[in-house]
Design a protein around this motif. Structure first.
Motif, PDB file in Angstrom:
ATOM      1  N   TYR A   1     -12.325   4.798  -4.482  1.00 53.14           N
ATOM      2  CA  TYR A   1     -11.872   3.478  -4.907  1.00 53.14           C
ATOM      3  C   TYR A   1     -10.421   3.307  -4.463  1.00 53.14           C
ATOM      4  O   TYR A   1      -9.618   4.238  -4.586  1.00 53.14           O
ATOM      5  CB  TYR A   1     -11.974   3.289  -6.424  1.00 53.14           C
ATOM      6  CG  TYR A   1     -11.518   1.910  -6.841  1.00 53.14           C
ATOM      7  CD1 TYR A   1     -12.368   0.811  -6.646  1.00 53.14           C
ATOM      8  CD2 TYR A   1     -10.253   1.692  -7.382  1.00 53.14           C
ATOM      9  CE1 TYR A   1     -11.942  -0.472  -6.975  1.00 53.14           C
ATOM     10  CE2 TYR A   1      -9.829   0.409  -7.723  1.00 53.14           C
ATOM     11  CZ  TYR A   1     -10.682  -0.666  -7.515  1.00 53.14           C
ATOM     12  OH  TYR A   1     -10.269  -1.935  -7.828  1.00 53.14           O
ATOM     13  N   CYS A   2     -10.087   2.131  -3.940  1.00 53.99           N
ATOM     14  CA  CYS A   2      -8.716   1.876  -3.532  1.00 53.99           C
ATOM     15  C   CYS A   2      -8.082   0.848  -4.466  1.00 53.99           C
ATOM     16  O   CYS A   2      -8.610  -0.250  -4.629  1.00 53.99           O
ATOM     17  CB  CYS A   2      -8.664   1.372  -2.091  1.00 53.99           C
ATOM     18  SG  CYS A   2      -6.997   0.880  -1.630  1.00 53.99           S
ATOM     19  N   TYR A   3      -6.954   1.250  -5.079  1.00 51.94           N
ATOM     20  CA  TYR A   3      -6.254   0.337  -5.988  1.00 51.94           C
ATOM     21  C   TYR A   3      -5.487  -0.730  -5.217  1.00 51.94           C
ATOM     22  O   TYR A   3      -5.061  -1.721  -5.792  1.00 51.94           O
ATOM     23  CB  TYR A   3      -5.291   1.128  -6.891  1.00 51.94           C
ATOM     24  CG  TYR A   3      -6.026   2.003  -7.870  1.00 51.94           C
ATOM     25  CD1 TYR A   3      -6.593   1.441  -9.020  1.00 51.94           C
ATOM     26  CD2 TYR A   3      -6.188   3.363  -7.639  1.00 51.94           C
ATOM     27  CE1 TYR A   3      -7.292   2.245  -9.909  1.00 51.94           C
ATOM     28  CE2 TYR A   3      -6.886   4.171  -8.521  1.00 51.94           C
ATOM     29  CZ  TYR A   3      -7.440   3.593  -9.658  1.00 51.94           C
ATOM     30  OH  TYR A   3      -8.129   4.372 -10.534  1.00 51.94           O
ATOM     31  N   GLY A   4      -5.307  -0.515  -3.902  1.00 51.00           N
ATOM     32  CA  GLY A   4      -4.596  -1.489  -3.086  1.00 51.00           C
ATOM     33  C   GLY A   4      -5.523  -2.620  -2.648  1.00 51.00           C
ATOM     34  O   GLY A   4      -5.303  -3.785  -2.993  1.00 51.00           O
ATOM     35  N   CYS A   5      -6.587  -2.271  -1.933  1.00 49.08           N
ATOM     36  CA  CYS A   5      -7.479  -3.330  -1.427  1.00 49.08           C
ATOM     37  C   CYS A   5      -8.684  -3.537  -2.347  1.00 49.08           C
ATOM     38  O   CYS A   5      -9.550  -4.361  -2.063  1.00 49.08           O
ATOM     39  CB  CYS A   5      -7.884  -3.055   0.013  1.00 49.08           C
ATOM     40  SG  CYS A   5      -8.737  -1.490   0.291  1.00 49.08           S
ATOM     41  N   ARG A   6      -8.711  -2.793  -3.428  1.00 51.63           N
ATOM     42  CA  ARG A   6      -9.732  -2.956  -4.455  1.00 51.63           C
ATOM     43  C   ARG A   6     -11.158  -2.853  -3.923  1.00 51.63           C
ATOM     44  O   ARG A   6     -12.044  -3.601  -4.316  1.00 51.63           O
ATOM     45  CB  ARG A   6      -9.552  -4.295  -5.180  1.00 51.63           C
ATOM     46  CG  ARG A   6      -8.219  -4.351  -5.883  1.00 51.63           C
ATOM     47  CD  ARG A   6      -8.005  -5.644  -6.624  1.00 51.63           C
ATOM     48  NE  ARG A   6      -6.728  -5.607  -7.311  1.00 51.63           N
ATOM     49  CZ  ARG A   6      -6.478  -4.956  -8.455  1.00 51.63           C
ATOM     50  NH1 ARG A   6      -7.459  -4.318  -9.057  1.00 51.63           N
ATOM     51  NH2 ARG A   6      -5.288  -4.948  -8.986  1.00 51.63           N
TER      52      ARG A   6
ATOM     53  N   LEU B   1      -3.434   8.057   1.098  1.00 50.90           N
ATOM     54  CA  LEU B   1      -3.258   6.722   1.682  1.00 50.90           C
ATOM     55  C   LEU B   1      -4.627   6.129   2.010  1.00 50.90           C
ATOM     56  O   LEU B   1      -5.555   6.837   2.380  1.00 50.90           O
ATOM     57  CB  LEU B   1      -2.410   6.808   2.957  1.00 50.90           C
ATOM     58  CG  LEU B   1      -0.930   7.164   2.755  1.00 50.90           C
ATOM     59  CD1 LEU B   1      -0.240   7.309   4.108  1.00 50.90           C
ATOM     60  CD2 LEU B   1      -0.226   6.119   1.892  1.00 50.90           C
ATOM     61  N   CYS B   2      -4.741   4.828   1.880  1.00 51.40           N
ATOM     62  CA  CYS B   2      -6.026   4.174   2.117  1.00 51.40           C
ATOM     63  C   CYS B   2      -6.238   3.963   3.617  1.00 51.40           C
ATOM     64  O   CYS B   2      -5.399   3.360   4.283  1.00 51.40           O
ATOM     65  CB  CYS B   2      -6.074   2.834   1.401  1.00 51.40           C
ATOM     66  SG  CYS B   2      -7.586   1.915   1.766  1.00 51.40           S
ATOM     67  N   PRO B   3      -7.370   4.463   4.156  1.00 52.57           N
ATOM     68  CA  PRO B   3      -7.648   4.277   5.579  1.00 52.57           C
ATOM     69  C   PRO B   3      -8.168   2.866   5.892  1.00 52.57           C
ATOM     70  O   PRO B   3      -8.376   2.537   7.046  1.00 52.57           O
ATOM     71  CB  PRO B   3      -8.730   5.314   5.877  1.00 52.57           C
ATOM     72  CG  PRO B   3      -9.083   5.960   4.580  1.00 52.57           C
ATOM     73  CD  PRO B   3      -8.414   5.224   3.465  1.00 52.57           C
ATOM     74  N   LEU B   4      -8.368   2.067   4.853  1.00 51.23           N
ATOM     75  CA  LEU B   4      -8.992   0.753   5.056  1.00 51.23           C
ATOM     76  C   LEU B   4      -7.979  -0.383   5.104  1.00 51.23           C
ATOM     77  O   LEU B   4      -8.317  -1.508   5.453  1.00 51.23           O
ATOM     78  CB  LEU B   4     -10.012   0.470   3.935  1.00 51.23           C
ATOM     79  CG  LEU B   4     -11.100   1.531   3.763  1.00 51.23           C
ATOM     80  CD1 LEU B   4     -11.931   1.231   2.527  1.00 51.23           C
ATOM     81  CD2 LEU B   4     -11.981   1.596   4.997  1.00 51.23           C
ATOM     82  N   HIS B   5      -6.757  -0.109   4.687  1.00 51.55           N
ATOM     83  CA  HIS B   5      -5.729  -1.141   4.804  1.00 51.55           C
ATOM     84  C   HIS B   5      -4.381  -0.461   5.061  1.00 51.55           C
ATOM     85  O   HIS B   5      -4.266   0.762   4.926  1.00 51.55           O
ATOM     86  CB  HIS B   5      -5.712  -2.048   3.559  1.00 51.55           C
ATOM     87  CG  HIS B   5      -4.975  -1.476   2.384  1.00 51.55           C
ATOM     88  ND1 HIS B   5      -5.551  -0.586   1.502  1.00 51.55           N
ATOM     89  CD2 HIS B   5      -3.711  -1.661   1.962  1.00 51.55           C
ATOM     90  CE1 HIS B   5      -4.668  -0.255   0.565  1.00 51.55           C
ATOM     91  NE2 HIS B   5      -3.532  -0.890   0.814  1.00 51.55           N
ATOM     92  N   ALA B   6      -3.392  -1.245   5.472  1.00 48.91           N
ATOM     93  CA  ALA B   6      -2.069  -0.668   5.752  1.00 48.91           C
ATOM     94  C   ALA B   6      -1.438  -0.264   4.425  1.00 48.91           C
ATOM     95  O   ALA B   6      -0.917  -1.094   3.696  1.00 48.91           O
ATOM     96  CB  ALA B   6      -1.198  -1.685   6.484  1.00 48.91           C
TER      97      ALA B   6
HETATM   98 ZN   LIG Z   1      -7.201   0.078   0.454  1.00 46.86          ZN
END
Ligand SMILES: [Zn+2]
Length: 323
Positions: free
Chosen positions: A59-64, A38-43
């Motif tokens: 790299y986060c595919y959610g918040c890019r 899970l990304c710690p930088l966004h929900a």
């Molecule tokens: Zn993210």
């Protein structure tokens, strides 16, 4: 800071280790040694945060967003590049020389009855607390010998401020607390200046990384205030080592939405009260909730506990401040 120093810092702090220390859990490995979680930088609700421990990149595919450990620290702590580097230095620990000095001072503590007696008189009694704060004692006239024997050149000791120009131990008869890149020394003697720091910045808020998670933070001015509160079970204590916060400490306090309980000394001349009001104003401008804790006249948190105050009574003061 130059390129080489930055590369060295990144080498010393593996991204995965830093993430794990910030409560990141991998969901599953996805081949080539890479991990997803899970990304710690966004929900994040389904794992979109990719970590490559070999390349030390994420790299986060959610918040890019992606990058190295410094980039992660910037995003996670919401600070600019230089502060992120400072935080990583703090996290990595003291420079080797100060680390060595801290270890030596800690060994000395229990060999010197006067140091233990002083701590006792200031309310510092639990071994867990002494361990937690890594409290040591500088008897004087022995650190220089120890460090030179370990191979540190005298010039390095002078530069760090551990040894005076005349060649003597800078800290003598002082209780020593390691800070972020500095050592604070509290004098046992009433004739020497009570508070000393080594040259350089006093650093950020004391052990901020352990405190910033709390939605309510008690801010005190001295490490002995911190000590008695921590010992009484209040682990959400931040200490600024003085009433004047430096810019870095102020930013730390504002790095998230939280309630701050200002708990500075209540002194007869009103300087503590003025510092409290000024800081409360600045914090409210940053939209933080601020409560001012009123201690009995002439007391600071340390003297409050040393004179018989207990956790329940202090909790009542916090509640009174909230209303
Ligand atoms: Zn993210």
């Amino acid at each position: 800071m130059n390129r080489m120093a930055l590369d060295e810092l990144k080498q010393q702090i593996p991204l995965l280790e830093y993430l794990q220390a910030h409560d990141w859990h991998q969901a599953r490995p996805i081949g080539l040694g890479r991990l997803l979680g899970l990304c710690p930088l966004h929900a994040d609700h389904k794992p979109s945060f990719l970590v490559d421990p070999n390349k030390n990149l994420f790299y986060c595919y959610g918040c890019r967003r992606g990058g190295d450990v410094i980039r992660f620290a910037e995003l996670y702590h919401q600070v600019k590049f230089p502060q992120a580097v400072a935080l990583l230095h703090q996290w990595r620990g003291l420079p080797p020389l100060l680390h060595e000095a801290t270890g030596f001072y800690r060994m000395q503590l229990h060999r010197h009855g006067e140091a233990v007696a002083y701590l006792y008189q200031r309310g510092v009694r639990s071994p867990e607390l002494i361990e937690h704060m890594r409290i040591g004692y500088a008897p004087g006239s022995c650190l220089r010998g120890w460090l030179t024997q370990l191979g540190y050149p005298l010039q390095a000791l002078r530069q760090a401020g551990l040894v005076t120009d005349a060649g003597y131990d800078a800290y003598t008869h002082r209780i020593v607390f390691p800070l972020e890149g500095n050592l604070y020394g509290r004098s046992l003697s009433t004739t020497a200046p009570p508070h000393r720091f080594l040259p350089g910045a006093k650093g950020g808020l004391y052990l901020w990384e352990q405190v910033r998670q709390y939605p309510e933070v008690i801010l005190v001015e001295g490490l002995f205030d911190y000590a008695v509160l921590w010992q009484a079970g209040f682990h959400n204590v931040a200490c600024a080592m003085g009433t004047q916060l430096n810019a870095y400490q102020f930013r730390q306090l504002c790095d998230g939405m939280r309630t701050i309980y200002l708990t500075f000394d209540s002194d007869a001349n009103g300087s503590g009260q003025r510092a409290t009001q000024a800081l409360a104003h600045r914090l409210r401008e940053q939209r933080l909730k601020v409560c001012t804790v009123e201690l009995p006249e002439g007391h600071d948190p340390n003297s409050f506990f040393v004179n018989g105050g207990d956790a329940g009574q202090f909790q009542a003061l916090l509640e009174a401040a909230r209303s």
